[in-house]
Write a protein that holds these residues in place. Structure first.
Motif, PDB file in Angstrom:
ATOM      1  N   VAL A 326      89.263 -64.066 -14.635  1.00  0.00           N
ATOM      2  CA  VAL A 326      87.956 -63.587 -14.151  1.00  0.00           C
ATOM      3  C   VAL A 326      86.844 -64.489 -14.702  1.00  0.00           C
ATOM      4  O   VAL A 326      85.933 -64.894 -13.980  1.00  0.00           O
ATOM      5  CB  VAL A 326      87.718 -62.112 -14.563  1.00  0.00           C
ATOM      6  N   LEU A 327      86.967 -64.829 -15.999  1.00  0.00           N
ATOM      7  CA  LEU A 327      85.949 -65.723 -16.581  1.00  0.00           C
ATOM      8  C   LEU A 327      85.985 -67.082 -15.889  1.00  0.00           C
ATOM      9  O   LEU A 327      84.955 -67.642 -15.524  1.00  0.00           O
ATOM     10  CB  LEU A 327      86.196 -65.928 -18.072  1.00  0.00           C
ATOM     11  N   GLU A 328      87.188 -67.598 -15.720  1.00  0.00           N
ATOM     12  CA  GLU A 328      87.335 -68.922 -15.109  1.00  0.00           C
ATOM     13  C   GLU A 328      86.741 -68.938 -13.698  1.00  0.00           C
ATOM     14  O   GLU A 328      85.999 -69.860 -13.331  1.00  0.00           O
ATOM     15  CB  GLU A 328      88.826 -69.300 -15.061  1.00  0.00           C
ATOM     16  N   ASP A 329      87.036 -67.874 -12.939  1.00  0.00           N
ATOM     17  CA  ASP A 329      86.509 -67.804 -11.562  1.00  0.00           C
ATOM     18  C   ASP A 329      84.987 -67.802 -11.542  1.00  0.00           C
ATOM     19  O   ASP A 329      84.374 -68.175 -10.555  1.00  0.00           O
ATOM     20  CB  ASP A 329      87.027 -66.541 -10.858  1.00  0.00           C
ATOM     21  N   ASN A 330      84.398 -67.333 -12.653  1.00  0.00           N
ATOM     22  CA  ASN A 330      82.931 -67.297 -12.721  1.00  0.00           C
ATOM     23  C   ASN A 330      82.348 -68.500 -13.466  1.00  0.00           C
ATOM     24  O   ASN A 330      81.160 -68.526 -13.807  1.00  0.00           O
ATOM     25  CB  ASN A 330      82.468 -66.002 -13.403  1.00  0.00           C
ATOM     26  N   GLY A 331      83.211 -69.467 -13.774  1.00  0.00           N
ATOM     27  CA  GLY A 331      82.751 -70.695 -14.434  1.00  0.00           C
ATOM     28  C   GLY A 331      82.272 -70.463 -15.855  1.00  0.00           C
ATOM     29  O   GLY A 331      81.346 -71.120 -16.320  1.00  0.00           O
ATOM     30  N   ILE A 332      82.922 -69.512 -16.565  1.00  0.00           N
ATOM     31  CA  ILE A 332      82.465 -69.185 -17.924  1.00  0.00           C
ATOM     32  C   ILE A 332      83.559 -69.537 -18.930  1.00  0.00           C
ATOM     33  O   ILE A 332      84.728 -69.192 -18.734  1.00  0.00           O
ATOM     34  CB  ILE A 332      82.171 -67.662 -18.040  1.00  0.00           C
ATOM     35  N   SER A 333      83.202 -70.238 -19.999  1.00  0.00           N
ATOM     36  CA  SER A 333      84.206 -70.426 -21.052  1.00  0.00           C
ATOM     37  C   SER A 333      83.788 -69.584 -22.260  1.00  0.00           C
ATOM     38  O   SER A 333      82.605 -69.320 -22.459  1.00  0.00           O
ATOM     39  CB  SER A 333      84.375 -71.894 -21.404  1.00  0.00           C
ATOM     40  N   PHE A 334      84.772 -69.158 -23.029  1.00  0.00           N
ATOM     41  CA  PHE A 334      84.468 -68.263 -24.148  1.00  0.00           C
ATOM     42  C   PHE A 334      84.625 -68.993 -25.467  1.00  0.00           C
ATOM     43  O   PHE A 334      85.256 -70.047 -25.530  1.00  0.00           O
ATOM     44  CB  PHE A 334      85.355 -67.009 -24.081  1.00  0.00           C
ATOM     45  N   GLU A 335      84.084 -68.415 -26.535  1.00  0.00           N
ATOM     46  CA  GLU A 335      84.141 -69.054 -27.865  1.00  0.00           C
ATOM     47  C   GLU A 335      85.299 -68.510 -28.695  1.00  0.00           C
ATOM     48  O   GLU A 335      85.996 -69.247 -29.357  1.00  0.00           O
ATOM     49  CB  GLU A 335      82.852 -68.772 -28.639  1.00  0.00           C
ATOM     50  N   HIS A 336      85.463 -67.174 -28.680  1.00  0.00           N
ATOM     51  CA  HIS A 336      86.501 -66.539 -29.511  1.00  0.00           C
ATOM     52  C   HIS A 336      87.093 -65.353 -28.778  1.00  0.00           C
ATOM     53  O   HIS A 336      86.435 -64.759 -27.926  1.00  0.00           O
ATOM     54  CB  HIS A 336      85.899 -66.053 -30.833  1.00  0.00           C
ATOM     55  N   MET A 337      88.348 -65.034 -29.165  1.00  0.00           N
ATOM     56  CA  MET A 337      89.001 -63.907 -28.516  1.00  0.00           C
ATOM     57  C   MET A 337      89.797 -63.090 -29.544  1.00  0.00           C
ATOM     58  O   MET A 337      91.027 -63.140 -29.559  1.00  0.00           O
ATOM     59  CB  MET A 337      89.933 -64.406 -27.405  1.00  0.00           C
ATOM     60  N   PRO A 338      89.124 -62.353 -30.415  1.00  0.00           N
ATOM     61  CA  PRO A 338      89.879 -61.510 -31.349  1.00  0.00           C
ATOM     62  C   PRO A 338      90.528 -60.354 -30.593  1.00  0.00           C
ATOM     63  O   PRO A 338      89.969 -59.858 -29.616  1.00  0.00           O
ATOM     64  CB  PRO A 338      88.803 -61.004 -32.313  1.00  0.00           C
ATOM     65  N   SER A 339      91.732 -59.958 -31.024  1.00  0.00           N
ATOM     66  CA  SER A 339      92.381 -58.861 -30.301  1.00  0.00           C
ATOM     67  C   SER A 339      93.128 -57.935 -31.253  1.00  0.00           C
ATOM     68  O   SER A 339      93.488 -58.320 -32.366  1.00  0.00           O
ATOM     69  CB  SER A 339      93.339 -59.430 -29.264  1.00  0.00           C
ATOM     70  N   GLY A 340      93.343 -56.698 -30.801  1.00  0.00           N
ATOM     71  CA  GLY A 340      94.131 -55.720 -31.539  1.00  0.00           C
ATOM     72  C   GLY A 340      95.266 -55.263 -30.655  1.00  0.00           C
ATOM     73  O   GLY A 340      95.571 -55.912 -29.656  1.00  0.00           O
ATOM     74  N   ILE A 341      95.894 -54.107 -30.992  1.00  0.00           N
ATOM     75  CA  ILE A 341      97.032 -53.657 -30.173  1.00  0.00           C
ATOM     76  C   ILE A 341      96.530 -53.199 -28.802  1.00  0.00           C
ATOM     77  O   ILE A 341      97.080 -53.564 -27.776  1.00  0.00           O
ATOM     78  CB  ILE A 341      97.771 -52.481 -30.863  1.00  0.00           C
ATOM     79  N   ASP A 342      95.457 -52.396 -28.834  1.00  0.00           N
ATOM     80  CA  ASP A 342      94.944 -51.850 -27.575  1.00  0.00           C
ATOM     81  C   ASP A 342      93.558 -52.369 -27.227  1.00  0.00           C
ATOM     82  O   ASP A 342      92.890 -51.828 -26.349  1.00  0.00           O
ATOM     83  CB  ASP A 342      94.862 -50.313 -27.664  1.00  0.00           C
TER      84      ASP A 342
END
Ligand code: ADP
Ligand code: ASP
Ligand code: MG
Length: 453
Positions: A326-342
């Protein structure tokens, strides 16, 4: 007698803001016969409320594009150059060049063209004052039609043009396409030109002269008496400059690094201070202890977080990919992607998502049917950088203790695999205090105990 070291010297806007600064620059150049290739910025601020010539030129272009009168601003620009030239008894007169600029702007000239004229005129003025030949950057710094910088062509043209010249002034910040259309680097880009000239001339050192006595452990606007870093590696400085230590443009590092040319950041107003040396990670100089576990702290405001929550997210094949598409389709790159279980969070610059918020959120909802998906604004990212962290345990613990003690809430933590930096996400309102607390704990040595409540 030691051989003379060939040096490329870049002087920033405040170093060339008025006649008094020009005199300091000349004295610095003349005090060392190796200082042969000079890259100037446009005149910068003379005091905190002053306006840089570059900003005035952008303003002229904006007014011209709106069909409005910009003669007053142009007259102020002329005044700035005239004041310098007259005080220094240099015969340079920008009047004819400014008339051409005025006509070009009225005929629809671009922002890049407008901005570049600040360096162009300052380069001509400085070349006359020093008695060094002037080489127009438009002839030697190459861009594609799409505005992408071309390294190989630049090196070739610059070497051919500078060959046989013992000295030269090459204005910073801009270059041109093959058919002569002017393109600039991003703001602060004279640092990049300096790096290119150092590489093309195979200089022994690239001196970058500015208004601080080197790279400081923290932004002096947040920590006023921040300590100077003696040696910093290219990798560390890249992290710091990417994260907001604006003392050196982040793209100025690659050209000289590839050629093994060290950078020395120096202060035009304190020329006797040794400044900061920027060296390769595996060089002997990089073994020099910085004296502290961390080398520097930098950070930026202006980020937002997209928080996504869905039960059993981790078991769902392709969840991340669908969100990132979805980000790519909108031409957006992200800086960080922290994640948990849910949960999963995407941290990205506010600028990147402005105007696209609704499309992005509804795209994510459609792609992965989350239980919750919301956007949180006003996030800052802070980087604590240091090659010393690799061999020291407990750095993260000390940072978090310092922040907890100041009751600052941490929204995200990310430690790069290189163990060179720890990135922390926090609220904008906590940013300055967080920088000061981390500075205190590592540099001034304040001890911290965590309240248990
Ligand atoms: P120049 O016009 O000489 O290129 P800049 O304004 O681009 O100078 O960069 C120097 C400024 O960078 C300093 O005056 C200071 O306000 C700012 N700065 C931000 N972070 C740092 C840091 N960590 N160390 C030194 N200067 C910093
Ligand atoms: N004059 C330009 C700017 O203000 C480039 C530079 O100073 O490096 O961004
Ligand atoms: Mg700069």
């Amino acid at each position: 007698m030691a051989a003379v070291q060939l040096k490329t010297v870049k002087f920033g806007g405040s170093s060339l803001a008025d006649a008094a600064q020009f005199r300091k620059v000349k004295a610095i150049i003349e005090s060392d016969p190796g200082r042969c290739f000079v890259v100037p910025s446009a005149p910068g601020k003379r005091h905190s409320k002053d306006v840089k010539v570059t900003d005035m030129l952008y303003q002229c272009q904006q007014l011209a594009a709106e069909g409005k009168d910009f003669s007053q601003t142009l007259a102020q620009i002329r005044e700035r150059y005239m004041e310098i030239a007259n005080t220094l008894s240099v015969s340079f007169d920008p009047t004819a060049a400014l008339e051409k600029i005025e006509a070009d702007l009225k005929a629809g000239a671009s922002k890049d063209y407008a901005a570049s004229r600040g360096e162009y005129l300052n380069g001509m003025l400085l070349s006359e004052y020093l008695g060094f030949p002037f080489v127009d950057a438009a002839e030697v710094v190459c861009f594609t039609e799409a505005g992408v910088f071309r390294m190989d062509d630049t090196m070739q043209k610059m070497r051919a043009r500078l060959k046989g010249l013992e000295r030269a002034v090459v204005p910073g910040f801009y270059g041109a396409t093959d058919d002569g259309r002017i393109i600039t680097f991003s703001r602060g880009g004279s640092d990049v030109t300096g790096s290119l000239v150092a590489r093309a001339t195979r200089s022994d050192i690239y001196e970058n002269w500015t208004d601080v006595s080197g790279v400081l452990v923290a932004d002096p606007r947040i920590v006023p008496d921040a300590a100077v870093i003696n040696t910093v590696t290219y990798e560390e400085l890249r992290e710091l400059s990417y994260m907001g230590a604006t003392v050196l443009h982040e793209d100025a590092i690659f050209p000289v690094r590839a050629a093994g040319i060290p950078i020395n950041i120096r202060n035009t107003n304190e020329p006797e201070a040794p400044g900061t040396f920027i060296v390769a990670d595996d060089s002997a100089e990089s073994d020099v202890e910085t004296g502290y576990t961390i080398t520097g702290i930098a950070g930026k405001k202006g980020f937002c977080a997209i928080n996504i929550q869905k039960a059993m997210m981790n078991a769902e094949l392709g969840f991340c990919r669908k969100v990132l598409t979805v980000l790519e389709d909108n031409g957006i790159s992200f800086e960080h992607m922290p994640s948990g279980i849910d949960t999963m969070t995407l941290i990205l610059p506010e600028d990147a998502i402005r105007g696209k918020e609704k499309t992005v959120l509804s795209g994510i909802r459609k792609a992965v049917s989350p239980d919750r998906c919301e956007i949180e604004h006003g996030i800052s990212l802070l980087a604590v950088v240091g090659r010393g962290m690799r061999r020291t345990r407990g750095t993260a613990a000390r940072i978090f203790a310092a922040l907890a003690h100041a009751r600052i809430n941490i929204k995200m933590i990310d430690q790069g695999s290189s163990e060179l930096n720890i990135i922390i996400g926090l609220l904008d309102g906590d940013f300055e205090e967080a920088v000061r607390r981390i500075y205190e704990i590592f540099i001034t040595g304040a001890s911290v105990t965590v309240d248990e409540d």
